[in-house]
Design a protein around this motif. Structure first.
Motif, PDB file in Angstrom:
ATOM      1  N   ALA A  27       0.840  -1.197   0.000  1.00  0.00           N
ATOM      2  CA  ALA A  27       0.000   0.000   0.000  1.00  0.00           C
ATOM      3  C   ALA A  27       0.877   1.250   0.000  1.00  0.00           C
ATOM      4  O   ALA A  27       1.781   1.390   0.801  1.00  0.00           O
ATOM      5  N   ALA A  28       0.599   2.147  -0.933  1.00  0.00           N
ATOM      6  CA  ALA A  28       1.328   3.402  -0.975  1.00  0.00           C
ATOM      7  C   ALA A  28       0.997   4.212   0.269  1.00  0.00           C
ATOM      8  O   ALA A  28      -0.171   4.406   0.587  1.00  0.00           O
ATOM      9  N   GLN A  29       2.010   4.666   0.964  1.00  0.00           N
ATOM     10  CA  GLN A  29       1.790   5.396   2.200  1.00  0.00           C
ATOM     11  C   GLN A  29       2.630   6.663   2.211  1.00  0.00           C
ATOM     12  O   GLN A  29       3.731   6.706   1.675  1.00  0.00           O
ATOM     13  N   PRO A  30       2.109   7.728   2.843  1.00  0.00           N
ATOM     14  CA  PRO A  30       2.949   8.898   3.072  1.00  0.00           C
ATOM     15  C   PRO A  30       4.099   8.535   4.008  1.00  0.00           C
ATOM     16  O   PRO A  30       4.125   7.462   4.609  1.00  0.00           O
ATOM     17  N   ALA A  31       5.009   9.453   4.144  1.00  0.00           N
ATOM     18  CA  ALA A  31       6.117   9.236   5.049  1.00  0.00           C
ATOM     19  C   ALA A  31       5.623   9.172   6.486  1.00  0.00           C
ATOM     20  O   ALA A  31       4.564   9.716   6.808  1.00  0.00           O
ATOM     21  N   GLY A 361      -7.315  -7.190   0.620  1.00  0.00           N
ATOM     22  CA  GLY A 361      -8.476  -7.708  -0.093  1.00  0.00           C
ATOM     23  C   GLY A 361      -9.539  -6.660  -0.342  1.00  0.00           C
ATOM     24  O   GLY A 361     -10.287  -6.741  -1.322  1.00  0.00           O
ATOM     25  N   ILE A 362      -9.632  -5.654   0.529  1.00  0.00           N
ATOM     26  CA  ILE A 362     -10.627  -4.607   0.309  1.00  0.00           C
ATOM     27  C   ILE A 362     -10.265  -3.789  -0.927  1.00  0.00           C
ATOM     28  O   ILE A 362     -11.132  -3.408  -1.721  1.00  0.00           O
ATOM     29  N   GLY A 363      -8.974  -3.551  -1.107  1.00  0.00           N
ATOM     30  CA  GLY A 363      -8.534  -2.868  -2.317  1.00  0.00           C
ATOM     31  C   GLY A 363      -8.747  -3.721  -3.550  1.00  0.00           C
ATOM     32  O   GLY A 363      -9.160  -3.223  -4.608  1.00  0.00           O
ATOM     33  N   GLU A 364      -8.479  -5.008  -3.424  1.00  0.00           N
ATOM     34  CA  GLU A 364      -8.705  -5.932  -4.532  1.00  0.00           C
ATOM     35  C   GLU A 364     -10.157  -5.888  -4.996  1.00  0.00           C
ATOM     36  O   GLU A 364     -10.454  -5.862  -6.197  1.00  0.00           O
ATOM     37  N   MET A 365     -11.100  -5.856  -4.030  1.00  0.00           N
ATOM     38  CA  MET A 365     -12.505  -5.861  -4.386  1.00  0.00           C
ATOM     39  C   MET A 365     -12.915  -4.536  -5.008  1.00  0.00           C
ATOM     40  O   MET A 365     -13.698  -4.494  -5.964  1.00  0.00           O
ATOM     41  N   LEU A 366     -12.395  -3.438  -4.488  1.00  0.00           N
ATOM     42  CA  LEU A 366     -12.718  -2.124  -5.053  1.00  0.00           C
ATOM     43  C   LEU A 366     -12.212  -1.998  -6.489  1.00  0.00           C
ATOM     44  O   LEU A 366     -12.900  -1.445  -7.359  1.00  0.00           O
ATOM     45  N   ALA A 416      -6.744   2.292  -3.038  1.00  0.00           N
ATOM     46  CA  ALA A 416      -7.677   2.001  -4.123  1.00  0.00           C
ATOM     47  C   ALA A 416      -8.242   3.290  -4.714  1.00  0.00           C
ATOM     48  O   ALA A 416      -8.441   3.395  -5.929  1.00  0.00           O
ATOM     49  N   ILE A 417      -8.504   4.283  -3.865  1.00  0.00           N
ATOM     50  CA  ILE A 417      -8.963   5.584  -4.374  1.00  0.00           C
ATOM     51  C   ILE A 417      -7.890   6.187  -5.273  1.00  0.00           C
ATOM     52  O   ILE A 417      -8.180   6.701  -6.362  1.00  0.00           O
ATOM     53  N   ASP A 418      -6.630   6.124  -4.836  1.00  0.00           N
ATOM     54  CA  ASP A 418      -5.533   6.625  -5.662  1.00  0.00           C
ATOM     55  C   ASP A 418      -5.463   5.897  -6.994  1.00  0.00           C
ATOM     56  O   ASP A 418      -5.050   6.479  -8.016  1.00  0.00           O
ATOM     57  N   ASP A 419      -5.865   4.613  -7.006  1.00  0.00           N
ATOM     58  CA  ASP A 419      -5.853   3.809  -8.224  1.00  0.00           C
ATOM     59  C   ASP A 419      -7.116   3.968  -9.053  1.00  0.00           C
ATOM     60  O   ASP A 419      -7.311   3.249 -10.042  1.00  0.00           O
TER      61      ASP A 419
END
Length: 477
Positions: A27-31, A361-366, A416-419
């Motif tokens: 997951a892409a994360q801020p610093a 998995g939540i990102g996968e489903m989105l 997922a929103i970023d994607d």
């Protein structure tokens, strides 16, 4: 990505699922110290269900539901628990609304109890039952909280079960009439309406496997319950849209869990596809594509009459996504559709329910909703974890496992929103420790602990964490 290659890629990455790595990378994360901010206007709230929290099962003319009958049968629920009292929300709703307000929540997804409104399921409306939802909606609006009623969360009137329940095709019309009765009372104030909550769960656990009310078993019963819920949803959407014009936002809520073959083995691939069709696609595809999945065509063909799929495929203003864990499947000839659960990747943590903790998995489903179904507007309407969380010496529940669970899932939702996923809000499940269906009161999902003797509400550490997240509109990394 074609489904088979999607599953193969998922299986290759399975070893990292339990730690937050997964199908689409970390997951892409801020610093560290920065905030993963959600879009402006992102909606934060919580979700509950009538039978889990309301209690007052004989008050003011309410009729019995299938869960009243089921939970009173010996051996059906843990420790013989029932929802007779639950959290006594029926009498304490103002206190619970105040808890939502104090946390900064802007929306509340609750369910309306069909037997409270129509004790016999059809016929004469019970005004006293509707009065409760009148009071609840006014209380929410008075605190700046948007009411999101869900018309059905598993508590079918027993009187309708006696007439066949979801196995009787006539229930589609009964449900539409009930939806109109509720909308006539609170539709002037409630703008967002969900038709059903998790129809696949009601069909599989309640009609296929017998673990939930009404306790029926068999593949044919599963299929009938799915089809008639889909049809009822379509008829209710048509009726409410005709009655309410364009003012209301109408949608529904589905349990959507990615399905992977156990161990990534080709020999388990068809089992994963079949369970994916039974759990996810049997509700998604008719609604959004106007068809049932090919793998289950023989199950639904005898039930589907001319015009049914056109009725079911109604436009929705939003889709509610309930996500808890992936499902790892392998062949099992004794299973409902010839499949069975197998182990998650080695090292994957589990909740008190025994469910794998797989936040990616939540990102996968989105992303699946984006790529396969045209990226409809989505709200996560149910996500949370059950953990043993007894009070510490100072009486405070330091439920750090729940905080970690929510934090992980929200970071993947953020990615997922970023994607490009069209995610617009998040409703945590749930506000209160209540009646957890067949598990009774032995499993806790709430941000707020409820003393079973006194009904005293005590916010947990997760409640305060969620309130801080809402204030920031983001997660401090």
């Amino acid at each position: 990505m074609e489904r088979r290659s999607f599953l193969k890629a998922a299986a290759v990455m399975a070893a990292g699922a339990g730690t937050g790595a997964g199908l689409r990378g970390a997951a892409a994360q801020p610093a560290p110290g920065e905030t993963a901010a959600f879009p402006d206007g992102f909606l934060w709230g919580c979700s509950t269900a009538a039978y889990q929290i309301e209690g007052a099962v004989t008050a003011d003319g309410r009729g019995p539901s299938i869960w009243d009958v089921f939970s009173h049968r010996p051996g059906r629920t843990a420790e013989g628990a029932t929802g007779d009292i639950a959290c006594d929300h029926y009498h304490r709703y103002a206190e619970d609304v105040a808890l939502m307000k104090a946390a900064g929540m802007r929306a509340y997804r609750f369910s309306v109890a069909w037997p409270r409104v129509l004790p016999l399921g059809t016929g004469a409306v019970n005004p006293a039952g509707l009065d409760f939802y009148d009071r609840l909606v006014d209380s929410l609006l008075g605190q700046g909280i948007d009411p999101w009623p869900c018309l059905y969360h598993w508590d079918l009137p027993q009187a309708l079960q006696d007439r066949g329940g979801w196995l009787n095709r006539d229930i589609a019309g009964w449900f539409a009439d009930y939806a109109l009765a509720v909308s006539r009372r609170i539709g002037d104030r409630a703008r967002h309406w969900a038709m059903l909550n998790e129809p696949s769960v009601a069909a599989i656990l309640g009609h296929g496997l017998g673990r939930h009310a009404p306790g029926l078993t068999g593949r044919a019963n599963y299929a009938a319950a799915i089809h008639h819920q889909n049809l009822a949803q379509g008829q209710a959407l048509l009726a409410l849209r005709a009655a309410g014009g364009t003012r209301r936002q109408l949608g529904t809520i589905l349990s959507l869990q990615p399905v992977w073959p156990v161990g990534g083995l080709d020999s388990n691939h068809m089992a994963a596809e079949t369970w994916h069709a039974a759990w996810n696609r049997a509700c998604l595809d008719p609604l959004l594509l106007g068809e049932y999945p090919d793998l289950l065509a023989a199950d639904f063909a005898p039930l589907t009459r001319a015009g049914d799929l056109e009725t079911i495929r109604q436009p929705v203003d939003f889709l509610g996504l309930n996500y808890y864990n992936r499902m790892h499947q392998q062949p099992d000839p004794t299973g409902l559709v010839g499949t069975g659960y197998g182990p998650a990747p080695e090292g994957t943590r589990v909740t008190a329910m025994g469910w794998p903790v797989e936040p990616d998995g939540i990102g996968e489903m989105l992303i699946d909703l984006k790529e396969r179904y045209g990226n409809p507007p989505v709200y996560v309407t149910g996500n949370g974890g059950a953990f043993p969380d007894p009070p510490g010496p100072n009486g405070r529940v330091e439920d750090q496992d729940r905080i970690a669970y929510l934090r992980g899932h929200l970071l993947w939702a953020h990615k997922a929103i970023d994607d490009g996923a069209n995610l617009r809000g998040y409703f945590v499940r749930t506000l209160l420790d209540g009646f957890e269906w067949a598990e009774g009161y032995t499993r806790h999902f709430g941000l707020v602990q409820v003393d079973r003797k006194t009904m005293k509400r005590t916010p947990k550490a997760s409640y305060h964490w969620y309130a801080d997240l809402i204030r920031r509109n983001g997660i401090v990394v």
